[in-house]
Enzyme design. Structure first.
Site, PDB file in Angstrom:
ATOM      1  N   SER A  33      33.224   8.903  36.075  1.00 13.65           N
ATOM      2  CA  SER A  33      33.534   9.052  34.653  1.00 13.65           C
ATOM      3  C   SER A  33      32.664  10.075  33.945  1.00 13.65           C
ATOM      4  O   SER A  33      32.975  10.476  32.826  1.00 13.65           O
ATOM      5  CB  SER A  33      33.407   7.701  33.942  1.00 13.65           C
ATOM      6  OG  SER A  33      32.116   7.149  34.111  1.00 13.65           O
ATOM      7  N   ASP A 331      29.204   5.045  24.130  1.00 12.33           N
ATOM      8  CA  ASP A 331      29.868   3.741  24.116  1.00 12.33           C
ATOM      9  C   ASP A 331      29.066   2.651  24.809  1.00 12.33           C
ATOM     10  O   ASP A 331      29.592   1.595  25.133  1.00 12.33           O
ATOM     11  CB  ASP A 331      31.258   3.844  24.751  1.00 12.33           C
ATOM     12  CG  ASP A 331      31.215   4.380  26.181  1.00 12.33           C
ATOM     13  OD1 ASP A 331      30.102   4.570  26.718  1.00 12.33           O
ATOM     14  OD2 ASP A 331      32.291   4.603  26.766  1.00 12.33           O
ATOM     15  N   HIS A 334      28.433   5.402  28.628  1.00 13.88           N
ATOM     16  CA  HIS A 334      28.427   6.848  28.833  1.00 13.88           C
ATOM     17  C   HIS A 334      27.648   7.540  27.714  1.00 13.88           C
ATOM     18  O   HIS A 334      27.415   6.952  26.652  1.00 13.88           O
ATOM     19  CB  HIS A 334      29.863   7.386  28.864  1.00 13.88           C
ATOM     20  CG  HIS A 334      30.731   6.687  29.855  1.00 13.88           C
ATOM     21  ND1 HIS A 334      31.573   5.641  29.516  1.00 13.88           N
ATOM     22  CD2 HIS A 334      30.879   6.865  31.196  1.00 13.88           C
ATOM     23  CE1 HIS A 334      32.206   5.208  30.591  1.00 13.88           C
ATOM     24  NE2 HIS A 334      31.803   5.931  31.622  1.00 13.88           N
TER      25      HIS A 334
END
Length: 359
Positions: A33, A331, A334
């Site tokens: 990610s 968040d 991340h």
């Protein structure tokens, strides 16, 4: 994500990064990610995936793109000078000769059998581990370089990771202690090393290998594994045991990179130090323009970390702070676009890539 491969980055040749004055033919990215630009959503967003909802994407694209950030990733922001890098959902017109992104959210180093052997196979929820991503790249090779791949790929940049973070997440969220998870570090690092060797075997000569981050400083870990014992934290408020796990992985990975560099002296294998750079941002946030370092910009619940598993960013009840660029964490899981820009510069120009990409 099915076995279909991802689309290429739409990047003009003038944007290619140079090493020692040499321009790369292309940039090929693998990972999770931290660098996925939409590949997980190639066949439609998986159910319950919050990053397909606002406010993801709000600071750069104006809408969610499948990136796990409010704006651009490190690859977007640093290597491509804020150009949009289409994700795997883009249709048609792709020129794979200029680069491709195989990264997918949730990717692990190890295949599913590894996690099944540990009794945590249910913690793995996509089919894009490192070995599979390299297979996707091999499927693209005929459209990238035809019959002259060794020459073409020898003048391209490969960014292999970050890998490892999700291998540890699966164990930790599956009930393993950081110390137990550390027992698998050698196997995970060997898996990354094999990936490097596979790419070199295909013709790669410039390979960036990032380490893992100081997860003990991340709001998700601080919330889920917080204790009342001050001795469990370092002087900056990070959970020591979890950062020790990251440090062990990175120490082994640096030794692996050094060993591979000796084995393949004609290649340039670069260790990218995610940990030290992010930890410095935690220690001295104001030096990077951050007013918060351990608190999620986007989340719910307020408190010290502004993180709740049941109200994560993109879910009902969560909201983003008014100025994401003033936060290190986006968040709780991340980083923010502002942090990724700092990281990309540290890799391209040093001192957080050894040797720096541009040296």
């Amino acid at each position: 994500m099915a076995a279909r491969v991802v689309v290429a980055f739409a990047v003009a040749s003038a944007m290619f990064v140079a090493v020692s004055g040499q321009k790369f033919n292309a940039i090929f990215s693998f990972g999770d990610s931290m660098s996925d630009t939409g590949n997980l959503c190639v066949n439609g967003p998986p159910a319950g995936l919050t990053l397909t909802q606002p406010p993801y994407g709000e600071t750069f694209f104006g809408h969610p793109t499948g990136r796990a950030v409010a704006g651009a990733t490190a690859l977007d922001a640093g290597f491509f000078h804020d150009r949009d890098i289409p994700g795997a959902g883009s249709k048609g017109g792709s020129d794979f000769r200029r680069g491709a992104n195989m990264a997918i959210i949730g990717a692990t180093t190890m295949d599913s059998g590894f996690f099944q052997s540990l009794g945590i196979g249910d913690k793995i929820w996509n089919n894009g581990p490192l070995n599979t991503q390299i297979q996707w790249f091999q499927q693209l090779m005929p459209s990238i370089c035809g019959s002259s791949c060794k020459t073409y790929l020898s003048k391209s940049l490969f960014v292999l990771g970050e890998f490892g973070g999700n291998d540890y997440n699966a164990q930790l969220f599956g009930g393993y202690t950081p110390e137990q998870a550390a027992g698998q570090s050698g196997t995970i690092v060997d898996g990354i090393g094999k990936g490097v060797e596979q790419l070199i075997g295909l013709g790669a000569m410039y390979v960036v290998v990032p380490g893992v981050l100081p997860v003990g400083c991340f709001p998700i870990y601080l919330t889920l594994y917080g204790t009342s014992n001050a001795g469990d934290y370092d002087q900056y408020g990070c959970l020591t045991r979890f950062n020790t796990l990251s440090s062990r992985h990175n120490s082994l990975l640096q030794a692996k990179v050094s060993s591979l560099q000796s084995k393949y002296p004609w290649a340039r294998i670069m260790y990218a130090d995610f940990y030290s750079h992010v930890y410095d941002m935690v220690k001295s946030p104001s030096n990077y323009g951050f007013s918060t370092n351990l608190r999620a910009c986007c989340g719910a619940g307020g408190g010290k970390y502004n993180y709740q598993n049941g109200a994560r960013c993109g879910m009902s009840g969560a909201y983003a702070c008014s100025n994401p660029s003033s936060s290190l964490s986006w968040d709780g899981i991340h980083l923010t676009e502002a942090a990724y820009k700092q990281i990309a510069d540290g890799w391209v120009n040093g001192p957080y890539c050894h040797p720096p990409i541009m040296s």
